[in-house]
Design a protein around this motif. Structure first.
Motif, PDB file in Angstrom:
ATOM      1  N   SER A  94       0.812  -1.215   0.000  1.00 22.18           N
ATOM      2  CA  SER A  94       0.000   0.000   0.000  1.00 22.18           C
ATOM      3  C   SER A  94       0.846   1.266   0.000  1.00 22.18           C
ATOM      4  O   SER A  94       0.448   2.280  -0.564  1.00 22.18           O
ATOM      5  N   GLN A 140      -7.867  12.692  -4.795  1.00 25.58           N
ATOM      6  CA  GLN A 140      -8.874  11.635  -4.928  1.00 25.58           C
ATOM      7  C   GLN A 140      -8.198  10.427  -5.585  1.00 25.58           C
ATOM      8  O   GLN A 140      -7.382  10.573  -6.490  1.00 25.58           O
ATOM      9  N   GLU A 141      -8.539   9.206  -5.150  1.00 23.66           N
ATOM     10  CA  GLU A 141      -7.725   8.035  -5.479  1.00 23.66           C
ATOM     11  C   GLU A 141      -7.590   7.772  -6.979  1.00 23.66           C
ATOM     12  O   GLU A 141      -6.542   7.312  -7.444  1.00 23.66           O
ATOM     13  N   ASP A 142      -8.631   8.041  -7.763  1.00 25.94           N
ATOM     14  CA  ASP A 142      -8.517   7.791  -9.203  1.00 25.94           C
ATOM     15  C   ASP A 142      -7.587   8.803  -9.875  1.00 25.94           C
ATOM     16  O   ASP A 142      -6.821   8.451 -10.777  1.00 25.94           O
ATOM     17  N   ARG A 190      -5.164  10.395  -8.300  1.00 23.35           N
ATOM     18  CA  ARG A 190      -3.834  10.015  -7.818  1.00 23.35           C
ATOM     19  C   ARG A 190      -3.292   8.836  -8.616  1.00 23.35           C
ATOM     20  O   ARG A 190      -2.109   8.792  -8.976  1.00 23.35           O
ATOM     21  N   SER A 191      -4.147   7.896  -8.933  1.00 20.02           N
ATOM     22  CA  SER A 191      -3.733   6.712  -9.667  1.00 20.02           C
ATOM     23  C   SER A 191      -3.256   7.064 -11.076  1.00 20.02           C
ATOM     24  O   SER A 191      -2.191   6.628 -11.523  1.00 20.02           O
ATOM     25  N   SER A 242      -5.843   2.411  -8.518  1.00 20.20           N
ATOM     26  CA  SER A 242      -7.103   2.445  -7.780  1.00 20.20           C
ATOM     27  C   SER A 242      -8.045   1.390  -8.350  1.00 20.20           C
ATOM     28  O   SER A 242      -7.864   0.933  -9.487  1.00 20.20           O
TER      29      SER A 242
END
Length: 531
Positions: A17, A122-124, A126-127, A503
């Motif tokens: 992670s 936001q995770e997407d 960031r991905s 993500s």
């Protein structure tokens, strides 16, 4: 600096992670990690200052390339040299946007980027931004290898600025996804450039059997990816009674005619990068690191470690731009090497390995390959390769290759091949069943081979009896994966784990559009891939 970090760019990141404590799994400290973030933010500021890659100096692109390469996993652990790189970025930025540092307006033309904005996005988002950033970091390594040989590509260079600019912008998925795919497109150009640089400089690789025996007497082990450094070392050691042995990703050097002509380039020592702390412990010889993957040297051999180019570790002797390897040569003569020949073996007990099966060599016998397929002698091709690492699940790749049927061929590349490259799996139609294409950047060769086979059979690459089972560790694997996706290659198996920076939504997109899947067991995957 405060003592915490965030980094999830490599496969071995803590808990799958992210590394968040005082040091990463790779060994870099939190302070080094934060300096690398600061350097990345400054490079994004430099990308902004280029004004869409229209304002540059002769130093701009080398600084982008060197700055990005500095942040690749296992390259630089040294705060001093990272700060020096930061100073170069800021100096260049001041040339491109004079007066900006003293300006009170908020146009943001050359502002540095705070990487915490990325890690907390936001995770997407960031991905996708991570895919872009890590991809161009890997691409910068290939661009650097080509650059030192005098080869650059303006389109590739301009994309470094475009990609970094995108990472710093407040864009959504629809704007970022095309940039992700463009990383793959531009990396293909970059790998083609490096292939051209290597072959025009050193000749077309030819199949070569490489011994794992280390002869008695003084020797030097050279590791990493930079063939230019190897050539310089060979020139400087010629006639001095010192033998040279490759290690890790330097093994494919034995296939190049203008490198193998040196009689004192004797063989290969050791296996993949993650075993260096054990393999180097009692070595009576110096080790020269030309690129990653450097692990923190153990006290048992730290006095024998030398670095060059962008590789740096505190208190290790660094060979600077003049590339005078005299300190390494003196250390080799001082240590004296082994008193008797040492017969080492690979992981599976083999005494030799082969390399040099690049696209030039394989396509020169393409008629034999095509005839073997048409005759039913070759049922399937597997590309099994990529980065190696220490995670126990990597035994999958050895077991997979051992279980492949006798009428299949294994193409391999990068240091993942050390899991099985000493196996003798026999031949098909006079061709060995295991063919080492070369370094990770030689994925370009694999692509050329696949395209040529598809043309010969009048089908698309995805219709070939070809499956890709790839291992990944760091950022060069990211840009290669994006190149394969750019080419529309589907159903890739990826392991030993999937990247922590994917993500769920981004992963679902890759599964839906490209059929990417994690490796499971060799038995189950072979059954599925041979349907």
């Amino acid at each position: 600096m405060d003592h915490n970090m965030f980094c999830f760019q490599c496969e071995q990141t803590a808990g799958c992670s992210g590394c968040t404590g005082k040091a990463g799994v790779c060994g870099k400290t939190a302070d080094v990690a934060k300096l690398q973030d600061e350097l990345t933010g400054a490079l994004i500021g430099l990308a902004r200052a280029t004004g869409g890659a229209t304002v540059t100096t002769p130093d701009t692109w080398p600084i982008f390339i060197e700055g990005l390469f500095t942040t690749v996993t296992n390259v630089n652990f040294n705060e001093k040299t990272i700060r020096a790189m930061l100073d170069r970025v800021e100096t260049e930025k001041a040339k491109l946007a004079p007066g900006c540092s003293a300006c009170a307006s908020s146009c943001g033309r050359s502002d540095n980027y705070d990487m915490n904005e990325l890690w907390n996005a936001q995770e997407d988002i960031r991905s996708l931004k991570s895919l872009i950033l890590f991809g161009v970091r890997g691409m910068a390594a290939y661009a650097h290898h080509a650059m030192v040989l005098g080869y650059m590509d303006d389109e590739v260079n301009r994309f470094f600025a475009k990609a970094l600019f995108a990472v710093g912008e407040d864009w959504g998925m629809d704007e970022l996804l095309p940039i992700v795919m463009e990383v793959g497109e531009k990396n293909l150009k970059c790998m083609a450039l490096l292939d051209q640089a290597n072959t025009e400089t050193y000749g077309t690789p030819a199949p070569t059997t490489v011994p794992l025996t280390v002869e008695k007497g003084p020797f030097i082990v050279i590791t990493g990816h930079d063939l230019h450094d190897l050539k310089l070392l060979l020139e400087q050691t010629e006639g001095k009674g010192i033998n040279i042995y490759t290690h890790g990703e330097m093994l494919p050097a034995h296939g190049y005619p203008k490198l193998k002509k040196y009689a004192h380039l004797k063989g290969n020592f050791g296996t993949a990068w993650q075993n260096q702390q054990k393999e180097f412990a009692n070595l009576p010889a110096p080790i020269l690191f030309t690129t990653n993957c450097l692990m923190p040297p153990k006290p048992s051999y730290a006095d024998r470690v030398y670095t060059t180019a962008l590789v740096s570790y505190p208190e290790m002797t660094h060979i600077g731009g003049e590339k005078d390897f005299t300190p390494v040569i003196k250390k080799a003569l001082e240590l004296g090497g082994y008193t008797e020949d040492q017969d080492f073996t690979g992981i599976n007990g083999g005494h030799t390995v082969t390399t040099g099966f690049g696209h030039g060599a394989v396509l020169s016998v393409a008629d034999k390959v095509i005839d073997a397929v048409k005759a039913g002698d070759i049922r399937h091709f597997f590309l099994v390769g990529g980065c190696d690492g220490a995670r126990p699940g990597r035994s999958y790749f050895t077991d997979f290759v051992k279980q492949t049927p006798a009428d299949t061929v294994i193409l391999t590349l990068a240091c993942g091949k050390y899991r099985f490259n000493d196996l003798d799996l026999g031949t098909i139609g006079g061709l060995p069943r295991i063919m080492d294409i070369g370094q990770c950047n030689d994925a370009y060769s694999a692509i050329q081979i696949a395209v040529a086979l598809a043309e010969a059979f009048g089908c698309g690459v995805n219709d070939l009896p070809l499956s890709m089972v790839l291992s990944w560790y760091e950022q060069k694997a990211v840009c290669i994966l994006l190149t394969l996706l750019h080419l529309g290659i589907k159903n890739i198996r990826l392991g030993p784990t999937l990247p922590a920076f994917l993500s769920p939504n981004v992963l679902n997109y890759l599964v839906e559009h490209f059929g990417i899947a994690p490796v499971t067991t060799p038995e189950a995957d072979l059954k599925e891939l041979l349907k």
